[in-house]
Design a protein around this motif. Structure first.
Motif, PDB file in Angstrom:
ATOM      1  N   ILE A  91     -28.340   2.076  -9.941  1.00 47.74           N
ATOM      2  CA  ILE A  91     -27.877   1.123 -10.944  1.00 47.74           C
ATOM      3  C   ILE A  91     -28.075  -0.305 -10.448  1.00 47.74           C
ATOM      4  CG2 ILE A  91     -25.910   0.355 -12.337  1.00 47.74           C
ATOM      5  CD1 ILE A  91     -27.004   3.174 -12.978  1.00 47.74           C
ATOM      6  N   SER A  92     -27.754  -0.525  -9.184  1.00 49.93           N
ATOM      7  CA  SER A  92     -27.971  -1.848  -8.587  1.00 49.93           C
ATOM      8  C   SER A  92     -27.984  -1.736  -7.072  1.00 49.93           C
ATOM      9  CB  SER A  92     -26.888  -2.846  -9.021  1.00 49.93           C
ATOM     10  OG  SER A  92     -25.630  -2.511  -8.464  1.00 49.93           O
ATOM     11  N   MET A  93     -28.578  -2.745  -6.422  1.00 52.33           N
ATOM     12  CA  MET A  93     -28.605  -2.815  -4.963  1.00 52.33           C
ATOM     13  C   MET A  93     -28.248  -4.234  -4.561  1.00 52.33           C
ATOM     14  SD  MET A  93     -32.162  -0.686  -4.308  1.00 52.33           S
ATOM     15  CE  MET A  93     -31.869  -0.377  -2.569  1.00 52.33           C
ATOM     16  N   LYS A  94     -27.325  -4.356  -3.588  1.00 45.18           N
ATOM     17  CA  LYS A  94     -26.860  -5.673  -3.170  1.00 45.18           C
ATOM     18  C   LYS A  94     -26.886  -5.804  -1.651  1.00 45.18           C
ATOM     19  CE  LYS A  94     -23.628  -6.052  -7.081  1.00 45.18           C
ATOM     20  NZ  LYS A  94     -22.213  -6.244  -7.480  1.00 45.18           N
ATOM     21  N   LEU A 135     -25.398   1.055  -5.653  1.00 48.38           N
ATOM     22  CA  LEU A 135     -24.591   1.681  -6.693  1.00 48.38           C
ATOM     23  C   LEU A 135     -25.458   2.666  -7.458  1.00 48.38           C
ATOM     24  CD1 LEU A 135     -22.549  -1.348  -8.084  1.00 48.38           C
ATOM     25  CD2 LEU A 135     -21.797   0.405  -6.485  1.00 48.38           C
ATOM     26  N   VAL A 136     -24.985   3.913  -7.574  1.00 46.05           N
ATOM     27  CA  VAL A 136     -25.808   4.960  -8.175  1.00 46.05           C
ATOM     28  C   VAL A 136     -25.025   5.790  -9.191  1.00 46.05           C
ATOM     29  CG1 VAL A 136     -27.141   5.177  -6.043  1.00 46.05           C
ATOM     30  CG2 VAL A 136     -25.223   6.727  -6.446  1.00 46.05           C
ATOM     31  N   ASN A 137     -25.774   6.461 -10.039  1.00 43.97           N
ATOM     32  CA  ASN A 137     -25.244   7.540 -10.875  1.00 43.97           C
ATOM     33  C   ASN A 137     -25.759   8.840 -10.259  1.00 43.97           C
ATOM     34  OD1 ASN A 137     -23.761   6.101 -12.751  1.00 43.97           O
ATOM     35  ND2 ASN A 137     -25.433   5.933 -14.214  1.00 43.97           N
ATOM     36  N   PRO A 138     -24.909   9.587  -9.563  1.00 43.72           N
ATOM     37  CA  PRO A 138     -25.373  10.804  -8.884  1.00 43.72           C
ATOM     38  C   PRO A 138     -25.530  11.966  -9.845  1.00 43.72           C
ATOM     39  CG  PRO A 138     -23.031  10.498  -8.506  1.00 43.72           C
ATOM     40  CD  PRO A 138     -23.490   9.300  -9.288  1.00 43.72           C
ATOM     41  N   ALA A 139     -26.546  12.781  -9.613  1.00 43.12           N
ATOM     42  CA  ALA A 139     -26.772  13.974 -10.429  1.00 43.12           C
ATOM     43  C   ALA A 139     -26.076  15.190  -9.833  1.00 43.12           C
ATOM     44  CB  ALA A 139     -28.269  14.252 -10.559  1.00 43.12           C
ATOM     45  N   GLY A 140     -25.403  15.004  -8.707  1.00 46.44           N
ATOM     46  CA  GLY A 140     -24.715  16.096  -8.042  1.00 46.44           C
ATOM     47  C   GLY A 140     -24.094  15.590  -6.760  1.00 46.44           C
ATOM     48  N   PRO A 141     -23.592  16.491  -5.905  1.00 44.32           N
ATOM     49  CA  PRO A 141     -22.964  16.104  -4.647  1.00 44.32           C
ATOM     50  C   PRO A 141     -23.886  15.274  -3.764  1.00 44.32           C
ATOM     51  CG  PRO A 141     -22.550  18.417  -5.124  1.00 44.32           C
ATOM     52  CD  PRO A 141     -23.581  17.956  -6.119  1.00 44.32           C
TER      53      PRO A 141
END
Length: 215
Positions: free
Chosen positions: A70-73, A84-90
């Motif tokens: 989603i973003s990198m800082k 910052l991510v949207n994870p698809a699993g563990p």
């Protein structure tokens, strides 16, 4: 992010703290070199550098548990990255949502709260499934039925489930209450999707109210 601003260490690496964009839970700490950082930016998914294997690796390439960025800082010293991510699993190879599960210190009551943060991942998953149902409208799915019936039907179900929650609570039945509360949450999230209102906007309001009360 300008790659020329990134300060890699003497081994050409930079620590990357991966955080769930929705729950804000820290998922893992990994390392990136310039190539994996470039691949992450280009692909929109996390790539890292394995210090033990000395090779690049794409998170989820074999497990399917990818992480959509989603973003990198960069931090103020430009020698660490928060992703910052949207994870698809563990995120953890053990099957846990987060790699950070071993508590070494916490104030009284804090450990139980943070340890169970991963439990709320189901809300993120549910929101994603509802959005997919609205878009694809698979035949025979109850969520498809609700969207096809429209807002009046969805509102009726929300009202019915809210009433069921009240009845379950009055009956002092925890078993009944947990099922009715689950039905209410599900139908409420369908309504939010129908209204094009992301669940995170609700979370923001709750956070703002909490911060206001603390002042």
């Amino acid at each position: 992010m300008n790659l020329e601003d990134v300060k890699f260490d003497e081994k050409g690496l930079i620590p990357a703290i991966v955080q769930d964009a929705s729950t804000k839970e820290v998922l893992t700490l990994a390392y990136m070199n310039r190539t994996s950082l470039e691949k992450s930016i280009e692909s929109g998914e996390t790539w890292f550098y394995s210090r033990s294997r000395q090779e690049l690796w794409h998170k989820g390439a074999t497990s399917g548990n990818t992480q959509k960025i989603i973003s990198m800082k960069l931090d103020c010293d430009r020698d660490a990255i928060v992703v910052l991510v949207n994870p698809a699993g563990p995120a953890c190879h053990t099957g846990e949502i987060s790699c950070f599960n071993e508590s070494i210190y916490s104030k009284e009551g804090a450990a139980s709260m943070s340890a169970n943060l991963s439990d709320y991942q189901i809300l993120v998953t549910l929101e994603e499934v509802i959005a997919q149902r609205e878009k694809e409208r698979p035949e025979g799915a109850y969520t498809t039925y609700l969207f096809e019936q429209g807002v009046d039907k969805i509102l009726k179900k929300v009202g019915e489930e809210a009433t069921e929650v009240v009845i379950a609570a009055k009956n002092r039945s925890k078993e009944e209450l947990k099922w009715e509360a689950s039905d209410l949450l599900y139908h409420l999230m369908v309504l939010l999707r129908e209204q094009d209102l992301p669940f995170k906007e609700i979370l923001k309001v709750l956070e703002e109210r909490h911060l206001t009360k603390e002042k």
